[in-house]
Write an enzyme that holds these catalytic residues in place. Structure first.
Site, mmCIF file in Angstrom:
data_model
loop_
_atom_site.group_PDB
_atom_site.id
_atom_site.type_symbol
_atom_site.label_atom_id
_atom_site.label_comp_id
_atom_site.label_asym_id
_atom_site.label_seq_id
_atom_site.Cartn_x
_atom_site.Cartn_y
_atom_site.Cartn_z
ATOM 1 N N GLU A 273 0.835 -1.208 0.000
ATOM 2 C CA GLU A 273 0.000 0.000 0.000
ATOM 3 C C GLU A 273 0.869 1.258 0.000
ATOM 4 O O GLU A 273 1.912 1.314 0.662
ATOM 5 C CB GLU A 273 -0.887 -0.032 1.245
ATOM 6 N N LYS A 330 -9.829 2.080 -2.761
ATOM 7 C CA LYS A 330 -10.263 1.474 -1.498
ATOM 8 C C LYS A 330 -11.664 1.958 -1.140
ATOM 9 O O LYS A 330 -11.951 3.156 -1.164
ATOM 10 C CB LYS A 330 -9.276 1.843 -0.382
ATOM 11 N N CYS A 383 -5.367 -2.996 2.800
ATOM 12 C CA CYS A 383 -5.199 -2.929 4.253
ATOM 13 C C CYS A 383 -6.409 -3.466 5.003
ATOM 14 O O CYS A 383 -6.733 -4.644 4.962
ATOM 15 C CB CYS A 383 -4.864 -1.489 4.661
#
Length: 508
Positions: A273, A330, A383
């Site tokens: 990330e 995301k 994540c």
């Protein structure tokens, strides 16, 4: 006179017992957290959950039971979520003072779900009925914790079992089902004094069944080679102007392939990330240079981007020419980490999410998506998204693999990265899919479709690891049904005990 003295004595004893029960509830909750990663002390489970069950039976009122449940949750989450203080140490001069408040308020707030379940269960005074009702309501409380207010299923009970035969149930009943099973076999231990056989029988039967199961077979492998890169950038240095490009150069060096190398050229390289400290909007030359240096292998990496004044935490796929061919934004953001409510207003007072300093912080992407990586179709997770079974189950078409890019430097070096890894492994097992996991500081791993780690890089080390991609298994039951069967079972179990308990009270 004697009657008055006796009543005062009883009241004093009651108050003393209440304090003992309160301290015991907190201590047993803390003991329960020892079963989480990285300790995984499973011997704590019968003592902790059996003891909490005893206190639930002891409670004389719904309010007293609610306090016991809340204190047990406070002890459990205070220790199990202690990693939450780590982000506040990144810029300690500004934020360290907030760490204890964050831990206490998070633990106390999440523990309210437990308190509600215990309080409702205490309406039924018969021991067996109350325990069964508590199993159902406690499980429903865990559903609430996982789904309500964006959800926070971290430290769920299923995480205890990742390295045991019980993990083989994840493809069938998911994490919530395994959590319910945990309560079904441990809470009856509260009846050990009264009905010893009934108390230990569920635990013995499940233990025998579990350890009688053969281990999962070795999965079939594809001929696709993946290189996972872990640059190991400390969060306090990751964005410093004088250091941030050092970690990009390190990732390049770890990714480079050579025609003279003994290792075959990978079919895909994965960086973690926010690997590139630059907005995608301005990164064409950077990405082209990276692609040239690594030998033209397809590369999936994390980067931030801006669109129409909004910022996104994204994963992009570069082709052999260094061109961006696919983007995933995301979708499930971290509250107070990647955004804060009323972010633009809060920014005027200097209040931002820890991971985003631009006004309102990041914006959420449209939701679960699929990327064609050339080696198969993948569902990307950035994540925190790997924590949510429902998000992983949200695509209409089943992918060939899961891929998680993450920056676990935010979680420190104690329990946080290990617990995050456990949840990623659970998602792979639930879906019967392999997972490619690239973490900034660790733990980077190739995870097979049974949730077992194959090749990996340990926490806090830089490196790259090559691994052949396992083939996916057949679609699992959990993939088809999600959490609905377990949720409905808990509802019917709670209603059944409630009706039975009410009839029993009517006859008494």
């Amino acid at each position: 006179m004697k009657t008055g003295l006796w009543l005062r004595f009883r009241r004093a004893a009651y108050r003393r017992d209440s304090w003992v029960a309160a301290l015991s509830a907190f201590g047993l909750g803390a003991l329960l957290s020892f079963a989480l990663a990285p300790l995984h002390i499973l011997l704590s489970l019968p003592f902790a959950l059996g003891g909490i069950g005893v206190l639930a039976l002891w409670a004389r009122s719904g309010m007293q039971a609610a306090v016991i449940g809340w204190l047990a949750g406070l002890g459990y989450f205070s220790f199990g979520l202690s990693w939450i203080v780590e982000p506040f140490q990144i810029d300690a001069d500004r934020y360290a003072w907030m760490a204890p408040f964050a831990l206490v308020f998070l633990a106390a707030g999440v523990a309210l779900f437990w308190g509600l379940a215990f309080g409702l269960a205490a309406r039924w005074q018969r021991g067996g009925a109350r325990l069964v009702l508590l199993m159902a309501l406690w499980s429903l409380a865990e559903f609430g914790r996982a789904y309500l207010l964006t959800g926070f299923p971290w430290a769920g009970f299923a995480q205890f079992w990742i390295d045991t035969p019980a993990a083989q149930l994840l493809p069938w009943i998911g994490a919530q089902g395994l959590a319910l099973l945990t309560l079904l076999v441990t809470l009856p231990l509260a009846l050990l004094r009264y009905r010893p056989l009934l108390a230990v029988l569920p635990l013995l039967l499940v233990a025998l069944a579990g350890y009688a199961l053969p281990p999962p077979p070795v999965p079939e492998m594809t001929d696709k080679l993946v290189r996972l890169v872990q640059p190991n950038a400390p969060q306090a240095e990751k964005w410093l102007p004088e250091r941030r490009w050092d970690f990009v150069r390190r990732a390049i060096e770890l990714s480079e392939t050579s025609s003279t190398s003994d290792s075959p050229k990978p079919d895909l390289i994965v960086w973690p990330e926010t690997s590139v400290p630059q907005l995608l909007n301005n990164a064409d030359e950077t990405l082209s240079a990276i692609s040239t240096r690594i030998g033209g292998a397809p590369l999936l990496l994390g980067i931030q981007r801006r669109e129409e004044g909004r910022y996104f935490n994204s994963a992009i796929l570069l082709d052999a020419a260094g061109q961006v061919v696919q983007i995933y934004d995301k979708a499930h953001l971290v509250p107070f980490g990647e955004y804060v409510p009323f972010g633009d207003l809060m920014a005027q007072f200097g209040i931002h999410g820890f991971a985003a300093q631009q006004g309102a912080g990041y914006s959420a992407g449209p939701g679960a998506a699929l990327l064609d990586l050339g080696i198969g179709v993948a569902q990307p997770l950035i994540c925190y998204e790997a924590v949510f079974a429902r998000d992983v189950n949200a695509t209409t078409t089943r992918p060939d693999m899961l891929i998680q890019i993450t920056n676990d430097a935010w979680f420190g070096t104690r329990s946080g990265p290990y617990q995050h890894l456990v949840q990623a492994r659970m998602r792979a097992a639930e879906q019967g899919l392999p997972m490619l996991r690239a973490a900034n500081t660790g733990i980077t791993a190739m995870i097979d479709p049974y949730g077992r780690m194959r090749e990996h890089i340990v926490l806090g080390k830089s490196g790259a690891v090559d691994g052949y991609l396992p083939k996916p298994l057949e679609p699992t039951l959990f993939r088809r049904t999600g959490d609905w069967p377990v949720f409905i079972l808990c509802i019917f179990l709670a209603l059944g005990v409630a009706v039975f308990g009410r009839k029993s009270h009517g006859r008494s």
